[in-house]
Write a protein that holds these residues in place. Structure first.
Motif, PDB file in Angstrom:
ATOM      1  N   PHE A  10      20.458 -45.451   5.933  1.00 23.68           N
ATOM      2  CA  PHE A  10      19.453 -45.215   5.155  1.00 23.68           C
ATOM      3  C   PHE A  10      19.594 -45.917   3.777  1.00 23.68           C
ATOM      4  O   PHE A  10      18.792 -46.663   3.032  1.00 23.68           O
ATOM      5  CB  PHE A  10      19.201 -43.748   5.159  1.00 23.68           C
ATOM      6  N   ALA A  36      22.780 -44.161  13.554  1.00 28.48           N
ATOM      7  CA  ALA A  36      21.987 -44.015  12.399  1.00 28.48           C
ATOM      8  C   ALA A  36      21.959 -45.421  11.813  1.00 28.48           C
ATOM      9  O   ALA A  36      21.078 -45.576  10.738  1.00 28.48           O
ATOM     10  CB  ALA A  36      23.116 -43.269  11.397  1.00 28.48           C
ATOM     11  N   VAL A  56      30.305 -54.832  13.140  1.00 29.62           N
ATOM     12  CA  VAL A  56      31.709 -54.705  13.189  1.00 29.62           C
ATOM     13  C   VAL A  56      32.025 -53.142  12.732  1.00 29.62           C
ATOM     14  O   VAL A  56      31.582 -52.624  11.884  1.00 29.62           O
ATOM     15  CB  VAL A  56      32.348 -55.741  12.150  1.00 29.62           C
ATOM     16  N   PHE A  79      29.428 -48.288   1.898  1.00 23.34           N
ATOM     17  CA  PHE A  79      28.675 -46.807   2.291  1.00 23.34           C
ATOM     18  C   PHE A  79      28.640 -46.458   3.687  1.00 23.34           C
ATOM     19  O   PHE A  79      28.298 -45.055   3.832  1.00 23.34           O
ATOM     20  CB  PHE A  79      27.005 -47.500   2.355  1.00 23.34           C
ATOM     21  N   ALA A  80      29.391 -47.390   4.442  1.00 24.23           N
ATOM     22  CA  ALA A  80      29.576 -46.713   5.914  1.00 24.23           C
ATOM     23  C   ALA A  80      30.028 -45.349   5.784  1.00 24.23           C
ATOM     24  O   ALA A  80      31.076 -45.053   5.417  1.00 24.23           O
ATOM     25  CB  ALA A  80      30.160 -47.723   6.623  1.00 24.23           C
ATOM     26  N   ALA A  81      29.525 -44.611   6.725  1.00 23.29           N
ATOM     27  CA  ALA A  81      29.862 -43.041   7.000  1.00 23.29           C
ATOM     28  C   ALA A  81      29.261 -42.635   8.015  1.00 23.29           C
ATOM     29  O   ALA A  81      28.128 -42.877   8.463  1.00 23.29           O
ATOM     30  CB  ALA A  81      30.005 -42.342   5.671  1.00 23.29           C
ATOM     31  N   GLU A  82      29.903 -41.412   8.592  1.00 24.29           N
ATOM     32  CA  GLU A  82      28.953 -40.465   9.464  1.00 24.29           C
ATOM     33  C   GLU A  82      28.455 -39.548   8.409  1.00 24.29           C
ATOM     34  O   GLU A  82      29.346 -39.214   7.529  1.00 24.29           O
ATOM     35  CB  GLU A  82      30.104 -39.869  10.442  1.00 24.29           C
ATOM     36  N   VAL A 130      30.999 -45.148  -2.364  1.00 23.92           N
ATOM     37  CA  VAL A 130      29.685 -44.266  -2.273  1.00 23.92           C
ATOM     38  C   VAL A 130      30.121 -43.106  -1.654  1.00 23.92           C
ATOM     39  O   VAL A 130      30.301 -42.862  -0.476  1.00 23.92           O
ATOM     40  CB  VAL A 130      28.613 -44.981  -1.476  1.00 23.92           C
ATOM     41  N   TYR A 158      32.038 -32.610   7.404  1.00 17.93           N
ATOM     42  CA  TYR A 158      31.642 -33.851   6.636  1.00 17.93           C
ATOM     43  C   TYR A 158      32.064 -34.188   5.299  1.00 17.93           C
ATOM     44  O   TYR A 158      32.640 -34.982   4.992  1.00 17.93           O
ATOM     45  CB  TYR A 158      29.780 -33.901   6.561  1.00 17.93           C
ATOM     46  N   SER A 186      23.841 -36.975  -5.199  1.00 19.29           N
ATOM     47  CA  SER A 186      23.283 -35.613  -4.746  1.00 19.29           C
ATOM     48  C   SER A 186      22.434 -36.274  -3.366  1.00 19.29           C
ATOM     49  O   SER A 186      22.263 -37.316  -3.193  1.00 19.29           O
ATOM     50  CB  SER A 186      22.200 -34.924  -5.825  1.00 19.29           C
ATOM     51  N   ASN A 187      21.573 -35.174  -2.939  1.00 23.29           N
ATOM     52  CA  ASN A 187      20.715 -35.477  -1.561  1.00 23.29           C
ATOM     53  C   ASN A 187      19.897 -36.824  -1.853  1.00 23.29           C
ATOM     54  O   ASN A 187      18.869 -36.462  -2.933  1.00 23.29           O
ATOM     55  CB  ASN A 187      20.076 -34.191  -1.339  1.00 23.29           C
TER      56      ASN A 187
HETATM   57  P1  NAD Z   1      23.460 -43.243   7.346  1.00 26.21           P
HETATM   58  O1  NAD Z   1      23.783 -42.223   8.148  1.00 26.21           O
HETATM   59  O2  NAD Z   1      21.755 -43.136   7.096  1.00 26.21           O
HETATM   60  O3  NAD Z   1      24.083 -44.844   7.482  1.00 26.21           O
HETATM   61  C1  NAD Z   1      25.296 -44.837   7.766  1.00 26.21           C
HETATM   62  C2  NAD Z   1      25.541 -46.289   8.237  1.00 26.21           C
HETATM   63  O4  NAD Z   1      26.858 -46.622   8.585  1.00 26.21           O
HETATM   64  C3  NAD Z   1      24.699 -46.424   9.568  1.00 26.21           C
HETATM   65  O5  NAD Z   1      24.217 -47.821   9.519  1.00 26.21           O
HETATM   66  C4  NAD Z   1      25.909 -46.509  10.676  1.00 26.21           C
HETATM   67  O6  NAD Z   1      25.666 -47.554  11.576  1.00 26.21           O
HETATM   68  C5  NAD Z   1      27.062 -47.214   9.893  1.00 26.21           C
HETATM   69  N1  NAD Z   1      28.311 -46.775  10.353  1.00 26.21           N
HETATM   70  C6  NAD Z   1      28.861 -45.487  10.713  1.00 26.21           C
HETATM   71  N2  NAD Z   1      30.228 -45.590  11.254  1.00 26.21           N
HETATM   72  C7  NAD Z   1      30.404 -46.977  11.184  1.00 26.21           C
HETATM   73  C8  NAD Z   1      31.782 -47.634  11.396  1.00 26.21           C
HETATM   74  N3  NAD Z   1      32.582 -46.829  11.804  1.00 26.21           N
HETATM   75  N4  NAD Z   1      31.974 -49.137  11.061  1.00 26.21           N
HETATM   76  C9  NAD Z   1      30.755 -49.173  10.630  1.00 26.21           C
HETATM   77  N5  NAD Z   1      29.717 -48.821  10.165  1.00 26.21           N
HETATM   78  C10 NAD Z   1      29.407 -47.567  10.570  1.00 26.21           C
HETATM   79  O7  NAD Z   1      23.953 -42.621   5.828  1.00 26.21           O
HETATM   80  P2  NAD Z   1      23.512 -42.855   4.437  1.00 26.21           P
HETATM   81  O8  NAD Z   1      22.539 -41.488   4.298  1.00 26.21           O
HETATM   82  O9  NAD Z   1      22.740 -43.943   4.270  1.00 26.21           O
HETATM   83  O10 NAD Z   1      24.523 -42.621   3.515  1.00 26.21           O
HETATM   84  C11 NAD Z   1      25.473 -43.713   3.100  1.00 26.21           C
HETATM   85  C12 NAD Z   1      26.598 -43.403   2.297  1.00 26.21           C
HETATM   86  O11 NAD Z   1      25.876 -42.425   1.022  1.00 26.21           O
HETATM   87  C13 NAD Z   1      27.365 -42.399   2.922  1.00 26.21           C
HETATM   88  O12 NAD Z   1      28.671 -42.753   2.673  1.00 26.21           O
HETATM   89  C14 NAD Z   1      27.149 -41.003   2.548  1.00 26.21           C
HETATM   90  O13 NAD Z   1      28.236 -40.123   2.789  1.00 26.21           O
HETATM   91  C15 NAD Z   1      26.638 -41.295   0.993  1.00 26.21           C
HETATM   92  N6  NAD Z   1      25.664 -40.337   0.512  1.00 26.21           N
HETATM   93  C16 NAD Z   1      24.491 -40.107   1.237  1.00 26.21           C
HETATM   94  C17 NAD Z   1      23.654 -39.260   0.695  1.00 26.21           C
HETATM   95  C18 NAD Z   1      22.444 -38.716   1.466  1.00 26.21           C
HETATM   96  O14 NAD Z   1      21.671 -37.867   0.890  1.00 26.21           O
HETATM   97  N7  NAD Z   1      22.101 -39.562   2.354  1.00 26.21           N
HETATM   98  C19 NAD Z   1      23.758 -38.611  -0.658  1.00 26.21           C
HETATM   99  C20 NAD Z   1      25.067 -38.880  -1.353  1.00 26.21           C
HETATM  100  C21 NAD Z   1      25.923 -39.836  -0.523  1.00 26.21           C
END
Ligand code: NAD
Ligand code: TYD
Length: 351
Positions: A10, A36, A56, A79-82, A130, A158, A186-187
Protein backbone atom coordinates in the motif's frame (compact mmCIF):
# COMPACT_ATOMS: atom_id res chain seq x y z
CA UNK A 1 18.97 5.10 -7.85
CA UNK A 2 17.03 4.39 -4.70
CA UNK A 3 16.15 0.88 -3.51
CA UNK A 4 12.66 0.49 -2.06
CA UNK A 5 11.62 -2.69 -0.22
CA UNK A 6 7.92 -3.57 -0.11
CA UNK A 7 7.12 -1.27 -3.03
CA UNK A 8 4.19 -3.39 -4.19
CA UNK A 9 2.33 -2.84 -0.90
CA UNK A 10 0.00 0.00 0.00
CA UNK A 11 2.40 2.73 1.13
CA UNK A 12 5.41 1.59 -0.90
CA UNK A 13 3.48 1.64 -4.18
CA UNK A 14 2.05 5.09 -3.46
CA UNK A 15 5.58 6.21 -2.66
CA UNK A 16 7.01 4.85 -5.94
CA UNK A 17 4.19 6.31 -8.05
CA UNK A 18 4.70 9.72 -6.41
CA UNK A 19 8.47 9.50 -6.72
CA UNK A 20 8.40 8.71 -10.43
CA UNK A 21 5.85 11.46 -11.02
CA UNK A 22 8.09 14.11 -9.46
CA UNK A 23 11.70 12.97 -9.75
CA UNK A 24 14.02 11.65 -12.46
CA UNK A 25 15.94 9.26 -10.21
CA UNK A 26 15.28 5.56 -10.92
CA UNK A 27 13.74 3.17 -8.37
CA UNK A 28 14.49 -0.50 -7.73
CA UNK A 29 11.47 -2.14 -6.08
CA UNK A 30 12.34 -5.29 -4.09
CA UNK A 31 9.20 -7.13 -3.08
CA UNK A 32 8.36 -10.77 -2.36
CA UNK A 33 4.76 -10.24 -3.50
CA UNK A 34 3.00 -11.74 -0.51
CA UNK A 35 -0.83 -11.57 -0.42
CA UNK A 36 -0.38 -7.84 0.38
CA UNK A 37 1.82 -7.06 -2.62
CA UNK A 38 0.08 -6.25 -5.89
CA UNK A 39 2.05 -5.86 -9.09
CA UNK A 40 -1.15 -4.47 -10.69
CA UNK A 41 -0.79 -1.29 -8.65
CA UNK A 42 2.41 -0.45 -10.52
CA UNK A 43 1.19 -1.39 -14.00
CA UNK A 44 1.33 2.28 -15.05
CA UNK A 45 5.12 2.44 -14.52
CA UNK A 46 5.98 -1.15 -15.53
CA UNK A 47 7.52 0.00 -18.81
CA UNK A 48 9.10 3.17 -17.43
CA UNK A 49 12.88 2.91 -17.94
CA UNK A 50 13.37 4.41 -14.45
CA UNK A 51 11.53 1.51 -12.78
CA UNK A 52 13.05 -1.90 -12.00
CA UNK A 53 11.24 -4.68 -10.16
CA UNK A 54 12.79 -7.69 -8.42
CA UNK A 55 10.64 -10.36 -6.80
CA UNK A 56 12.90 -11.15 -3.85
CA UNK A 57 12.44 -11.96 -0.15
CA UNK A 58 14.24 -9.43 2.07
CA UNK A 59 15.43 -12.35 4.22
CA UNK A 60 17.48 -13.66 1.26
CA UNK A 61 20.86 -12.03 1.93
CA UNK A 62 22.55 -13.36 -1.18
CA UNK A 63 19.84 -12.04 -3.49
CA UNK A 64 19.78 -8.64 -1.72
CA UNK A 65 23.60 -8.36 -1.96
CA UNK A 66 23.41 -9.18 -5.67
CA UNK A 67 20.80 -6.47 -6.28
CA UNK A 68 22.78 -3.87 -4.32
CA UNK A 69 26.00 -4.71 -6.20
CA UNK A 70 24.21 -4.47 -9.51
CA UNK A 71 22.19 -1.29 -8.92
CA UNK A 72 24.43 0.57 -6.41
CA UNK A 73 21.66 2.49 -4.58
CA UNK A 74 22.40 5.84 -2.96
CA UNK A 75 19.64 5.13 -0.45
CA UNK A 76 17.59 2.19 0.82
CA UNK A 77 13.99 2.86 1.88
CA UNK A 78 12.71 -0.07 3.88
CA UNK A 79 8.91 -0.42 3.74
CA UNK A 80 8.59 -4.23 3.49
CA UNK A 81 6.80 -5.78 6.44
CA UNK A 82 3.94 -7.95 7.51
CA UNK A 83 1.56 -5.15 8.50
CA UNK A 84 -1.86 -6.37 9.65
CA UNK A 85 -2.41 -6.60 13.43
CA UNK A 86 -5.25 -9.15 13.14
CA UNK A 87 -3.07 -11.48 11.05
CA UNK A 88 -0.22 -11.10 13.57
CA UNK A 89 -2.55 -12.36 16.30
CA UNK A 90 -3.46 -15.46 14.29
CA UNK A 91 0.04 -16.16 12.94
CA UNK A 92 2.92 -14.23 14.51
CA UNK A 93 5.73 -16.32 12.96
CA UNK A 94 5.78 -14.51 9.60
CA UNK A 95 5.91 -11.18 11.46
CA UNK A 96 9.05 -12.15 13.35
CA UNK A 97 10.58 -13.52 10.17
CA UNK A 98 9.94 -10.57 7.85
CA UNK A 99 9.88 -7.66 10.29
CA UNK A 100 12.77 -8.74 12.53
CA UNK A 101 14.93 -11.14 10.50
CA UNK A 102 14.17 -9.29 7.26
CA UNK A 103 15.16 -5.91 8.74
CA UNK A 104 18.31 -7.48 10.20
CA UNK A 105 19.17 -8.86 6.75
CA UNK A 106 18.60 -5.47 5.08
CA UNK A 107 20.75 -3.75 7.74
CA UNK A 108 23.59 -6.24 7.25
CA UNK A 109 23.46 -5.88 3.46
CA UNK A 110 23.28 -2.06 3.71
CA UNK A 111 26.21 -1.93 6.14
CA UNK A 112 28.37 -4.13 3.90
CA UNK A 113 27.53 -1.84 0.95
CA UNK A 114 28.10 1.36 2.96
CA UNK A 115 31.59 0.14 3.92
CA UNK A 116 32.59 -0.01 0.26
CA UNK A 117 31.58 3.63 -0.33
CA UNK A 118 33.87 6.63 -0.05
CA UNK A 119 33.79 10.41 -0.43
CA UNK A 120 30.52 12.01 -1.50
CA UNK A 121 28.77 8.67 -2.05
CA UNK A 122 29.46 7.65 1.53
CA UNK A 123 28.35 11.06 2.84
CA UNK A 124 25.08 10.87 0.93
CA UNK A 125 24.09 7.25 1.68
CA UNK A 126 20.96 6.71 3.84
CA UNK A 127 19.00 3.74 5.19
CA UNK A 128 15.45 4.93 5.88
CA UNK A 129 13.35 2.59 8.01
CA UNK A 130 9.57 3.04 7.78
CA UNK A 131 7.89 2.22 11.08
CA UNK A 132 4.70 2.74 13.02
CA UNK A 133 3.31 4.61 16.04
CA UNK A 134 2.07 1.25 17.37
CA UNK A 135 5.54 0.62 18.89
CA UNK A 136 4.60 3.10 21.65
CA UNK A 137 1.63 1.03 22.85
CA UNK A 138 -1.78 2.34 23.88
CA UNK A 139 -2.77 5.78 25.26
CA UNK A 140 -5.44 6.63 27.82
CA UNK A 141 -7.98 9.27 26.67
CA UNK A 142 -6.15 12.23 28.29
CA UNK A 143 -2.54 11.11 27.79
CA UNK A 144 -0.31 13.37 25.68
CA UNK A 145 0.36 12.15 22.12
CA UNK A 146 3.45 10.00 21.35
CA UNK A 147 6.63 11.96 20.71
CA UNK A 148 10.08 10.70 19.72
CA UNK A 149 11.05 10.21 23.40
CA UNK A 150 7.98 8.18 24.41
CA UNK A 151 9.16 4.79 25.77
CA UNK A 152 8.40 1.75 23.64
CA UNK A 153 5.54 -0.46 24.93
CA UNK A 154 4.28 -2.56 21.99
CA UNK A 155 1.32 -4.79 22.71
CA UNK A 156 0.56 -6.87 19.59
CA UNK A 157 2.85 -9.34 17.81
CA UNK A 158 2.88 -6.84 14.90
CA UNK A 159 3.92 -3.86 17.00
CA UNK A 160 6.43 -5.96 18.99
CA UNK A 161 8.09 -7.10 15.76
CA UNK A 162 8.20 -3.52 14.43
CA UNK A 163 9.62 -2.31 17.78
CA UNK A 164 12.32 -4.98 17.51
CA UNK A 165 13.16 -3.79 14.00
CA UNK A 166 13.40 -0.16 15.20
CA UNK A 167 15.83 -1.24 17.92
CA UNK A 168 17.98 -3.06 15.38
CA UNK A 169 18.09 0.05 13.18
CA UNK A 170 19.10 2.17 16.16
CA UNK A 171 21.82 -0.32 17.13
CA UNK A 172 23.22 -0.48 13.59
CA UNK A 173 23.57 3.28 13.63
CA UNK A 174 25.24 3.44 17.05
CA UNK A 175 27.44 0.39 16.64
CA UNK A 176 28.37 0.35 12.97
CA UNK A 177 27.78 4.00 12.04
CA UNK A 178 25.15 3.19 9.38
CA UNK A 179 23.45 6.52 8.48
CA UNK A 180 19.90 5.49 9.38
CA UNK A 181 16.66 7.46 9.54
CA UNK A 182 13.54 6.09 11.26
CA UNK A 183 9.99 7.31 10.78
CA UNK A 184 7.12 6.29 13.08
CA UNK A 185 3.82 7.04 11.42
CA UNK A 186 0.17 6.82 12.43
CA UNK A 187 -2.59 4.92 10.54
CA UNK A 188 -2.56 5.57 6.79
CA UNK A 189 -5.47 5.47 4.36
CA UNK A 190 -5.87 6.21 0.67
CA UNK A 191 -5.70 4.56 -2.77
CA UNK A 192 -4.39 0.99 -3.18
CA UNK A 193 -4.90 -0.08 0.44
CA UNK A 194 -5.63 -3.79 0.70
CA UNK A 195 -9.27 -4.16 1.79
CA UNK A 196 -8.55 -6.02 5.02
CA UNK A 197 -7.81 -2.75 6.89
CA UNK A 198 -10.66 -0.72 8.39
CA UNK A 199 -11.21 2.00 5.77
CA UNK A 200 -11.02 0.01 2.50
CA UNK A 201 -12.85 -2.93 4.15
CA UNK A 202 -15.71 -0.62 5.14
CA UNK A 203 -15.94 0.91 1.65
CA UNK A 204 -15.85 -2.42 -0.22
CA UNK A 205 -18.20 -4.18 2.20
CA UNK A 206 -20.66 -1.28 2.05
CA UNK A 207 -20.72 -1.36 -1.75
CA UNK A 208 -21.09 -5.16 -1.67
CA UNK A 209 -24.13 -4.89 0.62
CA UNK A 210 -22.23 -6.68 3.42
CA UNK A 211 -21.97 -6.02 7.17
CA UNK A 212 -19.58 -3.26 8.29
CA UNK A 213 -17.78 -4.89 11.24
CA UNK A 214 -16.84 -2.57 14.11
CA UNK A 215 -14.79 -4.17 16.89
CA UNK A 216 -15.93 -3.83 20.52
CA UNK A 217 -17.66 -0.54 21.33
CA UNK A 218 -16.17 1.27 18.31
CA UNK A 219 -14.56 3.89 20.58
CA UNK A 220 -10.92 2.91 19.86
CA UNK A 221 -9.12 5.95 18.52
CA UNK A 222 -6.59 6.17 15.66
CA UNK A 223 -4.78 9.20 14.21
CA UNK A 224 -5.44 9.03 10.46
CA UNK A 225 -3.03 10.28 7.77
CA UNK A 226 -3.63 10.38 4.02
CA UNK A 227 -1.01 8.16 2.37
CA UNK A 228 0.31 10.88 0.01
CA UNK A 229 1.06 13.05 3.02
CA UNK A 230 3.05 10.15 4.51
CA UNK A 231 4.99 9.71 1.24
CA UNK A 232 5.76 13.43 1.20
CA UNK A 233 7.04 13.21 4.79
CA UNK A 234 9.32 10.28 3.88
CA UNK A 235 10.70 12.32 0.97
CA UNK A 236 11.45 15.21 3.32
CA UNK A 237 13.11 12.96 5.92
CA UNK A 238 15.23 11.30 3.23
CA UNK A 239 16.40 14.69 1.94
CA UNK A 240 16.83 16.61 5.16
CA UNK A 241 16.64 14.18 8.13
CA UNK A 242 19.63 13.89 10.46
CA UNK A 243 21.26 10.42 10.42
CA UNK A 244 20.53 8.41 13.56
CA UNK A 245 17.34 10.38 14.27
CA UNK A 246 13.70 9.40 14.49
CA UNK A 247 10.73 11.42 13.18
CA UNK A 248 7.11 10.91 14.22
CA UNK A 249 4.59 11.48 11.43
CA UNK A 250 0.88 11.97 12.09
CA UNK A 251 -2.25 13.52 10.70
CA UNK A 252 -3.52 15.36 13.79
CA UNK A 253 -6.78 13.55 13.00
CA UNK A 254 -7.81 11.55 16.04
CA UNK A 255 -11.08 9.73 15.47
CA UNK A 256 -13.03 6.89 17.05
CA UNK A 257 -13.53 3.92 14.69
CA UNK A 258 -17.31 4.27 14.74
CA UNK A 259 -17.00 7.89 13.56
CA UNK A 260 -14.67 6.84 10.74
CA UNK A 261 -17.18 4.20 9.60
CA UNK A 262 -20.10 6.64 9.83
CA UNK A 263 -18.20 9.25 7.79
CA UNK A 264 -17.51 6.68 5.06
CA UNK A 265 -21.24 5.82 5.04
CA UNK A 266 -22.12 9.52 4.73
CA UNK A 267 -19.78 9.98 1.74
CA UNK A 268 -21.13 6.84 0.06
CA UNK A 269 -24.73 8.01 0.61
CA UNK A 270 -23.74 11.17 -1.25
CA UNK A 271 -21.60 9.63 -4.02
CA UNK A 272 -23.37 6.31 -4.67
CA UNK A 273 -26.67 5.95 -2.78
CA UNK A 274 -27.99 2.39 -2.32
CA UNK A 275 -30.63 1.37 -4.88
CA UNK A 276 -33.18 0.98 -2.04
CA UNK A 277 -32.35 4.41 -0.62
CA UNK A 278 -31.49 2.85 2.77
CA UNK A 279 -28.46 4.63 4.29
CA UNK A 280 -25.22 2.59 4.35
CA UNK A 281 -24.95 3.13 8.13
CA UNK A 282 -27.72 0.51 8.50
CA UNK A 283 -25.06 -2.09 7.58
CA UNK A 284 -22.89 -1.30 10.65
CA UNK A 285 -22.51 -4.29 12.95
CA UNK A 286 -20.65 -4.36 16.27
CA UNK A 287 -18.57 -7.56 16.48
CA UNK A 288 -16.30 -9.29 19.02
CA UNK A 289 -13.34 -7.11 19.96
CA UNK A 290 -9.75 -7.77 18.86
CA UNK A 291 -7.74 -9.42 21.68
CA UNK A 292 -5.51 -6.84 23.42
CA UNK A 293 -6.98 -4.08 21.24
CA UNK A 294 -4.98 -0.84 21.78
CA UNK A 295 -7.41 1.88 22.85
CA UNK A 296 -5.84 5.01 21.45
CA UNK A 297 -2.92 6.15 19.28
CA UNK A 298 -2.00 9.80 18.72
CA UNK A 299 1.12 11.36 17.23
CA UNK A 300 2.87 14.53 18.28
CA UNK A 301 4.40 15.56 14.93
CA UNK A 302 5.91 18.85 16.09
CA UNK A 303 9.47 17.72 15.46
CA UNK A 304 9.13 16.97 11.75
CA UNK A 305 7.13 20.17 11.37
CA UNK A 306 9.57 22.48 13.17
CA UNK A 307 12.85 20.87 12.03
CA UNK A 308 12.00 19.73 8.50
CA UNK A 309 9.00 21.91 7.62
CA UNK A 310 6.55 19.07 6.85
CA UNK A 311 2.84 19.18 7.62
CA UNK A 312 -0.06 17.21 6.14
CA UNK A 313 -1.88 18.75 3.20
CA UNK A 314 -5.14 16.80 3.66
CA UNK A 315 -7.69 17.00 6.44
CA UNK A 316 -9.52 13.78 7.26
CA UNK A 317 -12.63 14.98 5.39
CA UNK A 318 -10.74 15.87 2.16
CA UNK A 319 -8.50 12.78 2.25
CA UNK A 320 -11.35 10.40 3.01
CA UNK A 321 -13.58 11.89 0.33
CA UNK A 322 -10.83 11.35 -2.28
CA UNK A 323 -10.31 7.81 -0.98
CA UNK A 324 -13.99 6.85 -1.21
CA UNK A 325 -14.11 8.29 -4.73
CA UNK A 326 -10.95 6.33 -5.67
CA UNK A 327 -12.50 3.02 -4.56
CA UNK A 328 -15.65 3.85 -6.52
CA UNK A 329 -13.56 4.55 -9.62
CA UNK A 330 -11.26 1.53 -9.27
CA UNK A 331 -13.51 -1.47 -8.75
CA UNK A 332 -11.32 -3.46 -11.16
CA UNK A 333 -8.28 -3.07 -8.89
CA UNK A 334 -10.37 -4.17 -5.90
CA UNK A 335 -11.68 -7.22 -7.78
CA UNK A 336 -8.11 -8.10 -8.78
CA UNK A 337 -6.84 -8.19 -5.20
CA UNK A 338 -9.83 -9.76 -3.48
CA UNK A 339 -8.99 -13.24 -4.74
CA UNK A 340 -9.06 -16.68 -3.08
CA UNK A 341 -6.61 -15.84 -0.28
CA UNK A 342 -8.54 -12.69 0.60
CA UNK A 343 -11.90 -14.47 0.74
CA UNK A 344 -10.39 -17.18 2.89
CA UNK A 345 -9.10 -14.56 5.39
CA UNK A 346 -12.44 -12.74 5.55
CA UNK A 347 -14.39 -15.98 6.04
CA UNK A 348 -12.10 -17.24 8.80
CA UNK A 349 -11.64 -13.92 10.60
CA UNK A 350 -15.24 -12.72 10.72
CA UNK A 351 -16.90 -16.07 11.57
P1 NAD B 1 1.48 -3.69 3.15
O1 NAD B 1 1.18 -4.91 3.96
O2 NAD B 1 0.41 -3.09 2.31
O3 NAD B 1 2.71 -3.99 2.16
C1 NAD B 1 3.85 -4.71 2.57
C2 NAD B 1 4.65 -5.06 1.32
O4 NAD B 1 5.84 -5.77 1.76
C3 NAD B 1 3.91 -5.99 0.35
O5 NAD B 1 4.09 -5.55 -0.97
C4 NAD B 1 4.58 -7.35 0.57
O6 NAD B 1 4.58 -8.17 -0.59
C5 NAD B 1 6.00 -6.93 0.95
N1 NAD B 1 6.67 -7.95 1.76
C6 NAD B 1 6.19 -8.59 2.85
N2 NAD B 1 7.09 -9.48 3.29
C7 NAD B 1 8.17 -9.37 2.48
C8 NAD B 1 9.44 -10.03 2.42
N3 NAD B 1 9.77 -10.97 3.31
N4 NAD B 1 10.31 -9.67 1.47
C9 NAD B 1 10.00 -8.72 0.53
N5 NAD B 1 8.80 -8.08 0.53
C10 NAD B 1 7.91 -8.42 1.49
O7 NAD B 1 2.06 -2.63 4.18
P2 NAD B 1 1.92 -1.05 4.17
O8 NAD B 1 0.66 -0.69 4.82
O9 NAD B 1 2.25 -0.55 2.83
O10 NAD B 1 3.10 -0.67 5.18
C11 NAD B 1 4.41 -0.39 4.72
C12 NAD B 1 5.30 -0.08 5.90
O11 NAD B 1 4.77 1.04 6.60
C13 NAD B 1 5.38 -1.22 6.92
O12 NAD B 1 6.71 -1.29 7.38
C14 NAD B 1 4.44 -0.79 8.03
O13 NAD B 1 4.85 -1.31 9.27
C15 NAD B 1 4.58 0.71 7.98
N6 NAD B 1 3.42 1.49 8.44
C16 NAD B 1 2.17 1.22 7.93
C17 NAD B 1 1.09 2.00 8.34
C18 NAD B 1 -0.30 1.78 7.79
O14 NAD B 1 -1.26 2.40 8.29
N7 NAD B 1 -0.48 0.95 6.78
C19 NAD B 1 1.28 3.03 9.27
C20 NAD B 1 2.57 3.27 9.76
C21 NAD B 1 3.63 2.49 9.32
P1 TYD C 1 -6.66 -1.53 11.12
O1 TYD C 1 -7.07 -0.85 9.86
O2 TYD C 1 -6.51 -3.02 11.12
O3 TYD C 1 -5.31 -0.82 11.61
P2 TYD C 1 -4.53 -0.95 13.05
O4 TYD C 1 -4.98 -2.15 13.77
O5 TYD C 1 -3.10 -1.04 12.60
O6 TYD C 1 -4.82 0.32 13.78
O7 TYD C 1 -7.69 -1.14 12.24
C1 TYD C 1 -7.97 0.23 12.55
C2 TYD C 1 -8.93 0.24 13.70
O8 TYD C 1 -10.18 -0.30 13.25
C3 TYD C 1 -8.50 -0.64 14.86
O9 TYD C 1 -8.87 -0.01 16.09
C4 TYD C 1 -9.29 -1.91 14.67
C5 TYD C 1 -10.58 -1.45 14.03
N1 TYD C 1 -11.23 -2.40 13.09
C6 TYD C 1 -12.60 -2.65 13.21
O10 TYD C 1 -13.29 -2.09 14.10
N2 TYD C 1 -13.18 -3.52 12.34
C7 TYD C 1 -12.47 -4.17 11.38
O11 TYD C 1 -13.05 -5.00 10.63
C8 TYD C 1 -11.07 -3.89 11.25
C9 TYD C 1 -10.23 -4.57 10.19
C10 TYD C 1 -10.49 -3.00 12.13
Amino acid sequence: MILVTGGAGFIGSNFILNWLAHRDEPVLNVDKLTYAGNAATLRGVEHDSRYVFAQVDICDREAIDGLIQKHQPRAILHFAAESHVDRSIRGPGEFVQTNVVGTFTMLEAATAWYRTLSGGQREAFRFLHVSTDEVYGSLEPNDPAFNERTPYAPSSPYSASKAASDHLVRAWHHTYGLPTLTTNCSNNYGPYQFPEKLIPLTITNALGGKALPVYGDGRNVRDWLYVEDHCEAIDVVLDRGVPGETYNIGGCNELANIDVVKTICRFLDELKPTSSGVPYAQQIQFVTDRPGHDRRYAIDARRIESELGWRPAQTFETGLHKTVQWYLDNTEWVEGVTSGEYRCWIETHYV
